[in-house]
Motif scaffolding. Sequence first.
Motif, PDB file in Angstrom:
ATOM      1  N   THR A 246       0.843  -1.190   0.000  1.00 34.20           N
ATOM      2  CA  THR A 246       0.000   0.000   0.000  1.00 34.20           C
ATOM      3  C   THR A 246       0.879   1.241   0.000  1.00 34.20           C
ATOM      4  O   THR A 246       1.797   1.360   0.813  1.00 34.20           O
ATOM      5  N   VAL A 247       0.593   2.145  -0.929  1.00 38.76           N
ATOM      6  CA  VAL A 247       1.337   3.396  -1.068  1.00 38.76           C
ATOM      7  C   VAL A 247       0.401   4.544  -0.689  1.00 38.76           C
ATOM      8  O   VAL A 247      -0.738   4.600  -1.172  1.00 38.76           O
ATOM      9  N   THR A 248       0.860   5.412   0.167  1.00 38.19           N
ATOM     10  CA  THR A 248       0.011   6.541   0.564  1.00 38.19           C
ATOM     11  C   THR A 248      -0.301   7.421  -0.634  1.00 38.19           C
ATOM     12  O   THR A 248       0.450   7.444  -1.624  1.00 38.19           O
ATOM     13  N   ALA A 249      -1.415   8.153  -0.550  1.00 37.81           N
ATOM     14  CA  ALA A 249      -1.815   9.020  -1.658  1.00 37.81           C
ATOM     15  C   ALA A 249      -0.723  10.030  -1.987  1.00 37.81           C
ATOM     16  O   ALA A 249      -0.413  10.295  -3.157  1.00 37.81           O
ATOM     17  N   GLU A 250      -0.095  10.592  -0.951  1.00 39.18           N
ATOM     18  CA  GLU A 250       0.956  11.590  -1.166  1.00 39.18           C
ATOM     19  C   GLU A 250       2.164  10.994  -1.878  1.00 39.18           C
ATOM     20  O   GLU A 250       2.682  11.582  -2.840  1.00 39.18           O
ATOM     21  N   ILE A 256       4.394   9.326  -9.286  1.00 39.96           N
ATOM     22  CA  ILE A 256       3.785   9.320 -10.616  1.00 39.96           C
ATOM     23  C   ILE A 256       4.025  10.647 -11.329  1.00 39.96           C
ATOM     24  O   ILE A 256       4.422  10.676 -12.509  1.00 39.96           O
ATOM     25  N   LEU A 257       3.802  11.750 -10.653  1.00 38.36           N
ATOM     26  CA  LEU A 257       3.933  13.056 -11.301  1.00 38.36           C
ATOM     27  C   LEU A 257       5.383  13.385 -11.648  1.00 38.36           C
ATOM     28  O   LEU A 257       5.644  14.106 -12.615  1.00 38.36           O
ATOM     29  N   ALA A 258       6.331  12.839 -10.896  1.00 40.13           N
ATOM     30  CA  ALA A 258       7.741  13.055 -11.235  1.00 40.13           C
ATOM     31  C   ALA A 258       8.086  12.363 -12.536  1.00 40.13           C
ATOM     32  O   ALA A 258       8.893  12.870 -13.336  1.00 40.13           O
ATOM     33  N   ALA A 259       7.478  11.203 -12.776  1.00 36.69           N
ATOM     34  CA  ALA A 259       7.763  10.445 -14.000  1.00 36.69           C
ATOM     35  C   ALA A 259       6.795  10.766 -15.130  1.00 36.69           C
ATOM     36  O   ALA A 259       7.169  10.707 -16.303  1.00 36.69           O
ATOM     37  N   TYR A 260       5.564  11.128 -14.771  1.00 33.25           N
ATOM     38  CA  TYR A 260       4.521  11.393 -15.773  1.00 33.25           C
ATOM     39  C   TYR A 260       3.781  12.677 -15.393  1.00 33.25           C
ATOM     40  O   TYR A 260       2.672  12.638 -14.844  1.00 33.25           O
ATOM     41  N   PRO A 261       4.379  13.830 -15.654  1.00 33.26           N
ATOM     42  CA  PRO A 261       3.787  15.108 -15.227  1.00 33.26           C
ATOM     43  C   PRO A 261       2.433  15.399 -15.858  1.00 33.26           C
ATOM     44  O   PRO A 261       1.688  16.260 -15.347  1.00 33.26           O
ATOM     45  N   ASP A 262       2.084  14.716 -16.948  1.00 34.88           N
ATOM     46  CA  ASP A 262       0.790  14.967 -17.587  1.00 34.88           C
ATOM     47  C   ASP A 262      -0.351  14.181 -16.951  1.00 34.88           C
ATOM     48  O   ASP A 262      -1.517  14.353 -17.326  1.00 34.88           O
ATOM     49  N   ALA A 263      -0.032  13.301 -16.000  1.00 36.28           N
ATOM     50  CA  ALA A 263      -1.083  12.519 -15.351  1.00 36.28           C
ATOM     51  C   ALA A 263      -1.977  13.428 -14.517  1.00 36.28           C
ATOM     52  O   ALA A 263      -1.505  14.331 -13.822  1.00 36.28           O
ATOM     53  N   ASP A 264      -3.281  13.199 -14.577  1.00 34.20           N
ATOM     54  CA  ASP A 264      -4.255  13.980 -13.815  1.00 34.20           C
ATOM     55  C   ASP A 264      -4.597  13.222 -12.539  1.00 34.20           C
ATOM     56  O   ASP A 264      -5.366  12.253 -12.560  1.00 34.20           O
ATOM     57  N   LEU A 265      -4.028  13.665 -11.419  1.00 34.66           N
ATOM     58  CA  LEU A 265      -4.264  13.001 -10.145  1.00 34.66           C
ATOM     59  C   LEU A 265      -5.094  13.882  -9.218  1.00 34.66           C
ATOM     60  O   LEU A 265      -4.894  13.932  -8.004  1.00 34.66           O
ATOM     61  N   SER A 266      -6.052  14.561  -9.816  1.00 36.62           N
ATOM     62  CA  SER A 266      -7.000  15.322  -9.005  1.00 36.62           C
ATOM     63  C   SER A 266      -8.048  14.372  -8.439  1.00 36.62           C
ATOM     64  O   SER A 266      -8.208  13.245  -8.912  1.00 36.62           O
TER      65      SER A 266
END
Length: 367
Positions: A246-250, A256-266
């Motif tokens: 289990t990985v915390t949301a933070e 993910i955003l460091a590797a894929y900045p276009d990902a929408d994690l809203s």
Amino acid sequence: MQKDGIGSGLRPMAAAVAALLAAVFLLPRAVGEGGYAKAAGDSLTETGSVSSGVTAEETASLTAEADGSETVAEETAETADTLDSGVEVTVLLDGEPCTLPLDEYLWGVVAAEMPAAFQEEALKAQAIAARTYTLYRMAQGTDSHEEALCDDPNCCQAWISREDRLAAWPEEDGAAYEEKIAAAIADTDGVYLTYGGEPLLAVFHASSGGATRSALEVWGQEVPYLVSVSSPEDDSGVPNYYSVVTVTAEDFQEAILAAYPDADLSGTPADWLGETTYDEAGLPLALEVGGVSIATAELRTLFGLRSPTLTAEGDGEGVTFYVTGYGHGVGMSQYGANALAKEGRTAEEIVLWYYTGAELGSLDGEG
């Protein structure tokens, strides 16, 4: 070849060994290189780290003049008791270069990479794979160090000395285990795998999720002999076959955003995960995260997971991964090899099962 003694009947042939070694040292780059398979594999003795890609630039020491290679090979072969002992390999051990006879080096590899309690035919299969990987690396080199190989399993193959291995084994089992591994190497003396007449890249891993993976899926490079095949191990014979992380949301967002900045994690973690794409064998290939398709092999690397065979679900706390198997999944599964050995398969049958289209060769030139 017969079941007991893959290498039985193979005896030193100085001229043949010399000629073959000279040819091996001058091999061209193998099919499908360019950024994959740095290490031999995610094996049973690894600490959980992940193998990554590598180039295979030939080093200066492996591109010597052919007549010089023949002279060294002839001198070594004339005094060798076995085909393996007629080959010397230079390995970076604990940061220091060390030259060993091939059979001595292979003992340390097999002892480090596979439990000695495994079936004899599985250990023989591991010996063939390790010998093949060694010859491949001696020919191709690595950009990580001048020596042909090292003892870092994240770069080449793991290796352990007899002294250290015997100290780690239960005292009552040490002598039997030592001989069992020595027999696996002796019984396969000089035997290795080829594709197109050249030693192939014999990568391996601990356990698969019912089928191995192709090099194309995991490393993005097609290799004809590293394709998906079925593998018979399951949770009944593999420790920690299933694992949950289990990985915390933070932490998930950060990675993910460091590797894929276009990902929408809203929104919440439950909103981040989309459809899973599967390969022809039914294994998870990619997961949609924030509208971006991410390979499961990449998710494995990002979050230190045991295998790319995974599913995931999000909730208010974070993202939970459900993982099957251990390792990158390419090439020979070690637990799969042990399961096949229990079914009565020989070492030859096991390695040819996992390396599609491969053939068996020998250091005496008789394949």
